[in-house]
Motif scaffolding. Sequence first.
Motif, PDB file in Angstrom:
ATOM      1  N   GLU A 371     -11.922  -6.245 -15.107  1.00 16.70           N
ATOM      2  CA  GLU A 371     -10.553  -6.771 -15.219  1.00 16.70           C
ATOM      3  C   GLU A 371      -9.530  -5.929 -14.461  1.00 16.70           C
ATOM      4  O   GLU A 371      -8.396  -6.380 -14.247  1.00 16.70           O
ATOM      5  CB  GLU A 371     -10.135  -6.902 -16.687  1.00 16.70           C
ATOM      6  N   GLU A 372      -9.903  -4.713 -14.026  1.00 14.85           N
ATOM      7  CA  GLU A 372      -8.985  -3.883 -13.238  1.00 14.85           C
ATOM      8  C   GLU A 372      -9.201  -4.032 -11.729  1.00 14.85           C
ATOM      9  O   GLU A 372      -8.541  -3.365 -10.942  1.00 14.85           O
ATOM     10  CB  GLU A 372      -9.144  -2.406 -13.622  1.00 14.85           C
ATOM     11  N   LEU A 373     -10.127  -4.914 -11.341  1.00 13.36           N
ATOM     12  CA  LEU A 373     -10.503  -5.041  -9.937  1.00 13.36           C
ATOM     13  C   LEU A 373      -9.316  -5.305  -9.016  1.00 13.36           C
ATOM     14  O   LEU A 373      -9.218  -4.730  -7.936  1.00 13.36           O
ATOM     15  CB  LEU A 373     -11.538  -6.167  -9.781  1.00 13.36           C
ATOM     16  N   CYS A 374      -8.405  -6.146  -9.437  1.00 10.62           N
ATOM     17  CA  CYS A 374      -7.300  -6.554  -8.565  1.00 10.62           C
ATOM     18  C   CYS A 374      -5.990  -5.842  -8.856  1.00 10.62           C
ATOM     19  O   CYS A 374      -4.952  -6.196  -8.282  1.00 10.62           O
ATOM     20  CB  CYS A 374      -7.092  -8.065  -8.658  1.00 10.62           C
ATOM     21  N   ASN A 375      -6.004  -4.861  -9.720  1.00  5.79           N
ATOM     22  CA  ASN A 375      -4.771  -4.125 -10.016  1.00  5.79           C
ATOM     23  C   ASN A 375      -4.287  -3.334  -8.804  1.00  5.79           C
ATOM     24  O   ASN A 375      -5.068  -2.976  -7.928  1.00  5.79           O
ATOM     25  CB  ASN A 375      -4.982  -3.165 -11.185  1.00  5.79           C
ATOM     26  N   HIS A 376      -2.989  -3.084  -8.775  1.00  3.35           N
ATOM     27  CA  HIS A 376      -2.347  -2.221  -7.777  1.00  3.35           C
ATOM     28  C   HIS A 376      -2.327  -2.820  -6.362  1.00  3.35           C
ATOM     29  O   HIS A 376      -2.242  -2.098  -5.382  1.00  3.35           O
ATOM     30  CB  HIS A 376      -3.018  -0.830  -7.732  1.00  3.35           C
ATOM     31  N   ILE A 377      -2.387  -4.149  -6.267  1.00  4.22           N
ATOM     32  CA  ILE A 377      -2.215  -4.772  -4.943  1.00  4.22           C
ATOM     33  C   ILE A 377      -0.787  -4.544  -4.467  1.00  4.22           C
ATOM     34  O   ILE A 377      -0.545  -4.229  -3.299  1.00  4.22           O
ATOM     35  CB  ILE A 377      -2.536  -6.283  -4.998  1.00  4.22           C
ATOM     36  N   PHE A 378       0.172  -4.683  -5.375  1.00  2.23           N
ATOM     37  CA  PHE A 378       1.574  -4.440  -5.060  1.00  2.23           C
ATOM     38  C   PHE A 378       2.111  -3.326  -5.953  1.00  2.23           C
ATOM     39  O   PHE A 378       1.506  -2.976  -6.970  1.00  2.23           O
ATOM     40  CB  PHE A 378       2.410  -5.707  -5.258  1.00  2.23           C
ATOM     41  N   ASN A 379       3.246  -2.787  -5.569  1.00  2.00           N
ATOM     42  CA  ASN A 379       3.886  -1.720  -6.345  1.00  2.00           C
ATOM     43  C   ASN A 379       5.144  -2.252  -7.025  1.00  2.00           C
ATOM     44  O   ASN A 379       5.989  -2.860  -6.376  1.00  2.00           O
ATOM     45  CB  ASN A 379       4.253  -0.555  -5.407  1.00  2.00           C
ATOM     46  N   ASN A 380       5.235  -2.048  -8.340  1.00  2.00           N
ATOM     47  CA  ASN A 380       6.420  -2.434  -9.112  1.00  2.00           C
ATOM     48  C   ASN A 380       6.728  -3.928  -9.025  1.00  2.00           C
ATOM     49  O   ASN A 380       7.886  -4.332  -8.995  1.00  2.00           O
ATOM     50  CB  ASN A 380       7.655  -1.632  -8.664  1.00  2.00           C
TER      51      ASN A 380
END
Length: 399
Positions: A371-380
Amino acid sequence: MRLSLNSMRKMLTIISNVLKGSASKNVARVVAARTYADFTAEATFDVKKCDTHRLDDAPPTKSVLTREDALKYYRTMQVIRRMELKADQLYKQKIIRGFCHLSDGQEACAVGIEAGIKPTDHLITAYRAHGYTYTRGVSVREILAELTGRRGGCAKGKGGSMHMYANNFYGGNGIVGAQVPLGAGVALACKYLDTDQVCATLYGDGAANQGQIFEAYNMASLWKLPCIFICENNKYAMGTSVERSSASTEYYKRGDFIPGLRVDGMDILCVKEATKYAADLCRAGKGPIVMELQTYRYHGHSMSDPGVSYRTREEIQEVRSKSDPISLLKDRMLANNMASVEELKEIDVQVRKEIEEAAQFATTDPEPPLEELCNHIFNNDAPLEVRGTLPWAKLKSIS
């Protein structure tokens, strides 16, 4: 109780030995304290003169080194060396997978550059990035955990060997030479925002023939960007000697209209002085500048390269025995009474312990969940849905 004459003699001998032992320990403590107090606090060393291109002056040929800095540099280079050797071990155990490029032998480059710039300055490099990740402030624990793909890695286990980041450090880039235009862009931001910062933009001799590097040279020169283009020339690129791959091996002159320096990349003091000189030049609005560091890697290009098909084992051993950056600094410290053999050995023990503890963490920390695979593609940004490998599969991305 009556004692025989022989018994009394034995007791007196024992008492005498005990007193002598206590006295000798006290003397040892006094000698140790006196030696510590007598350590040289600061010394000046001769460093090799840099070759220059389109420059009226050059970096100094003498470098002032304090005992505090010497111990710090020694420890940092030992950490990088031991960390890389541990990565080699973990890779051979198949705990680290994929690409892995080690930099043992090149420690003076990473530590010397960091000593010559400010923490607020910027740095971007290619895929041989572990040492620079450490000098930019990331812990060994986070670096090794990133190499093993664990949740506690500096990129949450999703970047691996070539994609590590920190404040003012932009990787770790896997495409040969692609980081050089990015570094020029960071330098453009420094000038545009008037921050008095510089960007150290690194690449290897194998990338030095890339067209995008010359495009970056051109724009950086037109706009007088505070960019230090640094070629780490370890002589063999991916396995081809510079003489066979480059019509001109004077990489510091490759900028043509841009000033250049050729530096002994195995001497941390030489690298430090040259980097400081280049940074000062850029801060004065006279950038960019090209800097060639003549260095050497002990490992092959990557872990899939044994490193002895295009050079001999004897050549590697000769460099180790004559030009090793850690040995060079150690010999200087000992010869000038800046440290004791015992003190440096204690640092070595502490470093080995730190590496072992970090490796233990890197092999036991859990892998990141799906479920964390796509985290942090963008910031804020607000959470968003990301399409999976199938149209109906949806994943969530959280900044």
